[in-house]
Design a protein around this motif. Structure first.
Motif, PDB file in Angstrom:
ATOM      1  N   SER A  19      37.730  41.810  41.319  1.00  0.00           N
ATOM      2  CA  SER A  19      37.669  43.273  41.385  1.00  0.00           C
ATOM      3  C   SER A  19      36.266  43.820  41.148  1.00  0.00           C
ATOM      4  O   SER A  19      36.055  45.026  41.186  1.00  0.00           O
ATOM      5  CB  SER A  19      38.624  43.891  40.355  1.00  0.00           C
ATOM      6  N   LEU A  20      35.300  42.950  40.906  1.00  0.00           N
ATOM      7  CA  LEU A  20      33.946  43.375  40.563  1.00  0.00           C
ATOM      8  C   LEU A  20      33.069  43.377  41.803  1.00  0.00           C
ATOM      9  O   LEU A  20      32.732  42.327  42.336  1.00  0.00           O
ATOM     10  CB  LEU A  20      33.361  42.440  39.503  1.00  0.00           C
ATOM     11  N   TYR A  21      32.700  44.558  42.260  1.00  0.00           N
ATOM     12  CA  TYR A  21      31.880  44.647  43.466  1.00  0.00           C
ATOM     13  C   TYR A  21      30.398  44.499  43.160  1.00  0.00           C
ATOM     14  O   TYR A  21      29.703  43.698  43.774  1.00  0.00           O
ATOM     15  CB  TYR A  21      32.143  45.955  44.210  1.00  0.00           C
ATOM     16  N   ASP A  22      29.885  45.271  42.212  1.00  0.00           N
ATOM     17  CA  ASP A  22      28.459  45.227  41.908  1.00  0.00           C
ATOM     18  C   ASP A  22      28.269  45.632  40.449  1.00  0.00           C
ATOM     19  O   ASP A  22      28.226  46.810  40.118  1.00  0.00           O
ATOM     20  CB  ASP A  22      27.690  46.174  42.828  1.00  0.00           C
ATOM     21  N   ILE A  23      28.185  44.639  39.566  1.00  0.00           N
ATOM     22  CA  ILE A  23      28.067  44.862  38.127  1.00  0.00           C
ATOM     23  C   ILE A  23      26.703  44.369  37.670  1.00  0.00           C
ATOM     24  O   ILE A  23      26.271  43.275  38.035  1.00  0.00           O
ATOM     25  CB  ILE A  23      29.163  44.072  37.362  1.00  0.00           C
ATOM     26  N   ASP A  24      26.028  45.169  36.868  1.00  0.00           N
ATOM     27  CA  ASP A  24      24.766  44.781  36.244  1.00  0.00           C
ATOM     28  C   ASP A  24      24.819  45.323  34.820  1.00  0.00           C
ATOM     29  O   ASP A  24      24.721  46.526  34.606  1.00  0.00           O
ATOM     30  CB  ASP A  24      23.581  45.367  37.002  1.00  0.00           C
ATOM     31  N   ASN A  37      43.626  49.090  31.551  1.00  0.00           N
ATOM     32  CA  ASN A  37      44.128  47.930  32.297  1.00  0.00           C
ATOM     33  C   ASN A  37      43.638  48.017  33.737  1.00  0.00           C
ATOM     34  O   ASN A  37      43.591  49.097  34.321  1.00  0.00           O
ATOM     35  CB  ASN A  37      45.660  47.905  32.272  1.00  0.00           C
ATOM     36  N   GLY A  38      43.264  46.878  34.290  1.00  0.00           N
ATOM     37  CA  GLY A  38      42.813  46.826  35.676  1.00  0.00           C
ATOM     38  C   GLY A  38      41.360  47.225  35.881  1.00  0.00           C
ATOM     39  O   GLY A  38      40.921  47.357  37.019  1.00  0.00           O
ATOM     40  N   ALA A  39      40.606  47.418  34.804  1.00  0.00           N
ATOM     41  CA  ALA A  39      39.210  47.849  34.929  1.00  0.00           C
ATOM     42  C   ALA A  39      38.261  46.696  35.223  1.00  0.00           C
ATOM     43  O   ALA A  39      37.132  46.924  35.634  1.00  0.00           O
ATOM     44  CB  ALA A  39      38.763  48.575  33.663  1.00  0.00           C
ATOM     45  N   GLY A  40      38.688  45.439  35.001  1.00  0.00           N
ATOM     46  CA  GLY A  40      37.840  44.287  35.294  1.00  0.00           C
ATOM     47  C   GLY A  40      37.354  43.514  34.080  1.00  0.00           C
ATOM     48  O   GLY A  40      36.542  42.601  34.226  1.00  0.00           O
ATOM     49  N   LYS A  41      37.838  43.843  32.897  1.00  0.00           N
ATOM     50  CA  LYS A  41      37.392  43.150  31.682  1.00  0.00           C
ATOM     51  C   LYS A  41      37.642  41.643  31.771  1.00  0.00           C
ATOM     52  O   LYS A  41      36.759  40.847  31.472  1.00  0.00           O
ATOM     53  CB  LYS A  41      38.101  43.719  30.450  1.00  0.00           C
ATOM     54  N   SER A  42      38.826  41.260  32.182  1.00  0.00           N
ATOM     55  CA  SER A  42      39.155  39.831  32.292  1.00  0.00           C
ATOM     56  C   SER A  42      38.330  39.150  33.372  1.00  0.00           C
ATOM     57  O   SER A  42      37.958  37.982  33.234  1.00  0.00           O
ATOM     58  CB  SER A  42      40.644  39.649  32.586  1.00  0.00           C
ATOM     59  N   THR A  45      34.900  38.176  31.960  1.00  0.00           N
ATOM     60  CA  THR A  45      34.919  36.942  31.179  1.00  0.00           C
ATOM     61  C   THR A  45      35.212  35.729  32.059  1.00  0.00           C
ATOM     62  O   THR A  45      34.666  34.653  31.832  1.00  0.00           O
ATOM     63  CB  THR A  45      35.927  37.019  30.017  1.00  0.00           C
ATOM     64  N   ASP A  46      36.039  35.913  33.102  1.00  0.00           N
ATOM     65  CA  ASP A  46      36.347  34.777  33.972  1.00  0.00           C
ATOM     66  C   ASP A  46      35.140  34.342  34.793  1.00  0.00           C
ATOM     67  O   ASP A  46      35.001  33.156  35.092  1.00  0.00           O
ATOM     68  CB  ASP A  46      37.526  35.069  34.903  1.00  0.00           C
ATOM     69  N   VAL A  47      34.259  35.259  35.166  1.00  0.00           N
ATOM     70  CA  VAL A  47      33.091  34.841  35.939  1.00  0.00           C
ATOM     71  C   VAL A  47      32.219  33.908  35.100  1.00  0.00           C
ATOM     72  O   VAL A  47      31.618  32.968  35.624  1.00  0.00           O
ATOM     73  CB  VAL A  47      32.290  36.038  36.506  1.00  0.00           C
ATOM     74  N   LEU A  48      32.178  34.117  33.784  1.00  0.00           N
ATOM     75  CA  LEU A  48      31.439  33.193  32.915  1.00  0.00           C
ATOM     76  C   LEU A  48      32.107  31.816  32.911  1.00  0.00           C
ATOM     77  O   LEU A  48      31.427  30.784  32.984  1.00  0.00           O
ATOM     78  CB  LEU A  48      31.345  33.750  31.499  1.00  0.00           C
TER      79      LEU A  48
END
Length: 97
Positions: A19-24, A37-42, A45-48
């Protein structure tokens, strides 16, 4: 405590992962992820974990364990399909990304 134990992640850049398009985001010694909920917090952490798995078990296994390419690519098909993660680290006597 040795230098590796004092190393922290100082910045995280993510493109097209779930769900993460462009995060910095800049990170400090203590970072709290908060949001609805659904904001991308998980997914943050999963990308790490994905990067860890790709480096230790291989990229194919990291993708497979997340349900294949459809399980990791950004949900918007019209966007560029390249996934990227840049992790900046800083230790007592070094830094890198």
């Amino acid at each position: 405590m040795n230098a590796a134990e004092r190393t922290i992640i100082t910045r995280l850049k993510i493109r097209n992962y779930r769900s993460l398009y462009d995060i910095d985001m800049a990170l400090g010694p203590v970072t709290v992820l908060a949001g609805p909920n659904g904001a991308g917090k998980s997914n943050i952490t999963d990308v790490l974990r994905f990067v860890r798995d790709a480096m230790t078990r291989g990229v194919r296994e990291a993708i497979r364990s997340r349900g294949g390419p459809c399980g990791i690519f950004h949900r918007q098909p019209a966007r560029n399909g390249d996934i990227s993660a840049e992790i900046s680290l800083s230790g007592p006597v070094w830094s890198g990304h």
